[in-house]
Design an enzyme around this catalytic site. Structure first.
Site, PDB file in Angstrom:
ATOM      1  N   TYR A   1       0.839  -1.208   0.000  1.00 35.59           N
ATOM      2  CA  TYR A   1       0.000   0.000   0.000  1.00 35.59           C
ATOM      3  C   TYR A   1       0.870   1.254   0.000  1.00 35.59           C
ATOM      4  O   TYR A   1       0.735   2.124  -0.866  1.00 35.59           O
ATOM      5  CB  TYR A   1      -0.898  -0.046   1.230  1.00 35.59           C
ATOM      6  CG  TYR A   1      -1.881   1.100   1.359  1.00 35.59           C
ATOM      7  CD1 TYR A   1      -3.014   1.174   0.544  1.00 35.59           C
ATOM      8  CD2 TYR A   1      -1.695   2.102   2.309  1.00 35.59           C
ATOM      9  CE1 TYR A   1      -3.929   2.211   0.675  1.00 35.59           C
ATOM     10  CE2 TYR A   1      -2.600   3.134   2.456  1.00 35.59           C
ATOM     11  CZ  TYR A   1      -3.722   3.188   1.636  1.00 35.59           C
ATOM     12  OH  TYR A   1      -4.628   4.225   1.780  1.00 35.59           O
ATOM     13  N   ASP A   2       1.813   1.327   0.963  1.00 39.55           N
ATOM     14  CA  ASP A   2       2.614   2.547   1.129  1.00 39.55           C
ATOM     15  C   ASP A   2       3.468   2.829  -0.108  1.00 39.55           C
ATOM     16  O   ASP A   2       3.484   3.948  -0.623  1.00 39.55           O
ATOM     17  CB  ASP A   2       3.562   2.417   2.332  1.00 39.55           C
ATOM     18  CG  ASP A   2       2.833   2.176   3.645  1.00 39.55           C
ATOM     19  OD1 ASP A   2       1.604   1.966   3.611  1.00 39.55           O
ATOM     20  OD2 ASP A   2       3.485   2.193   4.710  1.00 39.55           O
TER      21      ASP A   2
ATOM     22  N   LYS B   1       1.377   3.664  -3.214  1.00 40.50           N
ATOM     23  CA  LYS B   1       0.897   5.056  -3.195  1.00 40.50           C
ATOM     24  C   LYS B   1       2.046   6.028  -3.440  1.00 40.50           C
ATOM     25  O   LYS B   1       1.854   7.089  -4.032  1.00 40.50           O
ATOM     26  CB  LYS B   1       0.241   5.364  -1.845  1.00 40.50           C
ATOM     27  CG  LYS B   1      -1.100   4.658  -1.636  1.00 40.50           C
ATOM     28  CD  LYS B   1      -2.205   5.348  -2.405  1.00 40.50           C
ATOM     29  CE  LYS B   1      -3.585   4.819  -2.030  1.00 40.50           C
ATOM     30  NZ  LYS B   1      -4.657   5.481  -2.782  1.00 40.50           N
TER      31      LYS B   1
END
Ligand code: NAD
Ligand code: UDP
Ligand code: UDP
Length: 311
Positions: free
Chosen positions: A143-144, A147
């Site tokens: 996710y990190d 993004k």
């Protein structure tokens, strides 16, 4: 104005579609219904200005539009860790496709980025110029880093192809239509409290988050899309009022008048210890100021879960 909202059947996306329809815009809501639901947009389907398309943003999309809000991506740790490869694909390939679409149609495009780009932050509160502390191989990295790469793509499409971008770093947001099973702290605690089940505190509960009510967040998102030409962000949007997870649990117990007990469970890997947005840039550029106090927002969310889950 014809506006594309990806992830429009999700928690934030459905509120955004609702607000944009009130402004008289035509909305194309694109969602693969991974974490979003038809239920979230059921009340919008009869509006002639609203159209729903089931589509996965990792595949190309050819439509004619004026603006794009790119929200498609599972947001809760349980959901984004369920299929981490698909999570990275959604952020990265989704961004490439939506930027390609923006480039071809000359649409303005807003990216729903996240405070997770700061990882487990070493500076507090977090300001946009802080570059973050992310573990690139941990369980939150899909996710990190997805993004973070999406932000890179946005700024490169701006520099290389002159695409009109807006990048928004969203901090923890809560409210009606959060997914009841997505394991986020506000929905978990409210549902546990309403059912009289134990409240699951991960770690000792001293870690902090700053919770923004959904209506305030959506106002900030639309203000960013309409901000002055040449302002690209990244910009933090959230509520800087910071609470420990223990304080959040106590607030929810009080507001639900629940007799649930607190129990302590292991802290998940790479769980950030503290998080609070510095919103001075949003105040200056967007005149942004969150209006909803935690207790007021929690009460509205509690009412929503009581009604929808029949508790
Ligand atoms: P959500 O899970 O409710 O919404 C995400 C939506 O995207 C869902 O409707 C899901 O079905 C859809 N989706 C997922 N993968 C897709 C794909 N490949 N193609 C098409 N649709 C897809 O989560 P949310 O809280 O509404 O988050 C919306 C956006 O805001 C996300 O990008 C998230 O990263 C970002 N964000 C949210 C928060 C928050 O606290 N809610 C914080 C930071 C960032
Ligand atoms: N794309 C899309 N819709 C469009 C235009 C492009 O989905 O209207 C996708 C397409 O799959 C492409 C990607 O966006 O691979 C990136 O587009 P870009 O024009 O930047 O690159 P290229 O077409 O050269 O790969
Ligand atoms: N958390 C908790 N109990 C729960 C769910 C979450 O103590 O039942 C904690 C979690 O470990 C984290 C914080 O609450 O420290 C916020 O978690 P959430 O998943 O909502 O968001 P994020 O970690 O992405 O900010």
């Amino acid at each position: 104005m014809k506006i594309l909202v990806t992830g429009g059947a999700g928690f934030l996306g459905s509120h955004l579609c609702e607000k944009l329809l009130q402004n008289g815009d035509e909305i194309l809501c694109v969602d693969n219904l991974f974490t979003g639901t038809r239920q979230n947009i059921l009340h919008l389907l009869s509006n002639p200005n609203f159209e729903f398309m089931r589509h996965d943003v990792t595949f190309p999309l050819y439509v004619e539009i004026d603006e794009i809000y790119n929200l498609a991506c599972p947001a809760s740790p349980i959901h984004y860790q369920f299929d981490p490869v698909q999570t990275t694909k959604t952020s990265v390939m989704g961004a490439i496709n939506m930027l390609g679409l923006a480039k071809r149609t000359k649409a303005k495009i807003l990216q729903a980025s996240t405070s997770e780009v700061y990882g487990d932050p070493e500076i507090h509160p977090q300001i946009e110029s802080y570059r973050g502390c992310v573990n690139p191989i941990g369980i939150r990295a899909c996710y990190d880093e997805g993004k973070r790469c999406a932000e890179t793509l946005f700024f490169d499409y701006q520099r290389q192809h002159n695409v009109n971008i807006k990048v928004m770093r969203i901090f923890n947001t809560y409210g009606p239509r959060m997914h009841p099973n997505d394991g986020r702290v506000v929905s978990n605690f409210i549902i546990q409290a309403l059912k009289g089940e134990d409240i699951t505190i991960y770690g000792d509960g001293s870690q902090s988050r700053s919770f923004c009510y959904v209506d305030d967040l959506i106002d900030g998102m639309i203000a960013l899309m309409n901000s002055k030409d040449g302002f690209y962000g990244p910009i933090n949007i959230g509520n800087p009022n910071e609470f420990s997870i223990l304080e959040l649990a106590q607030n929810i117990l009080e507001l639900t008048k629940s007799k649930s007990k607190l129990i302590f469970k292991p802290l998940p890997q790479d769980d950030p210890k503290q998080r609070k947005p510095d919103i001075s840039l949003a105040k200056k550029e967007l005149n942004f100021e969150p209006k909803t106090e935690l207790k007021e927002g929690l009460l509205k969310t509690i009412q929503y879960f009581k009604k929808t889950l029949d508790l």
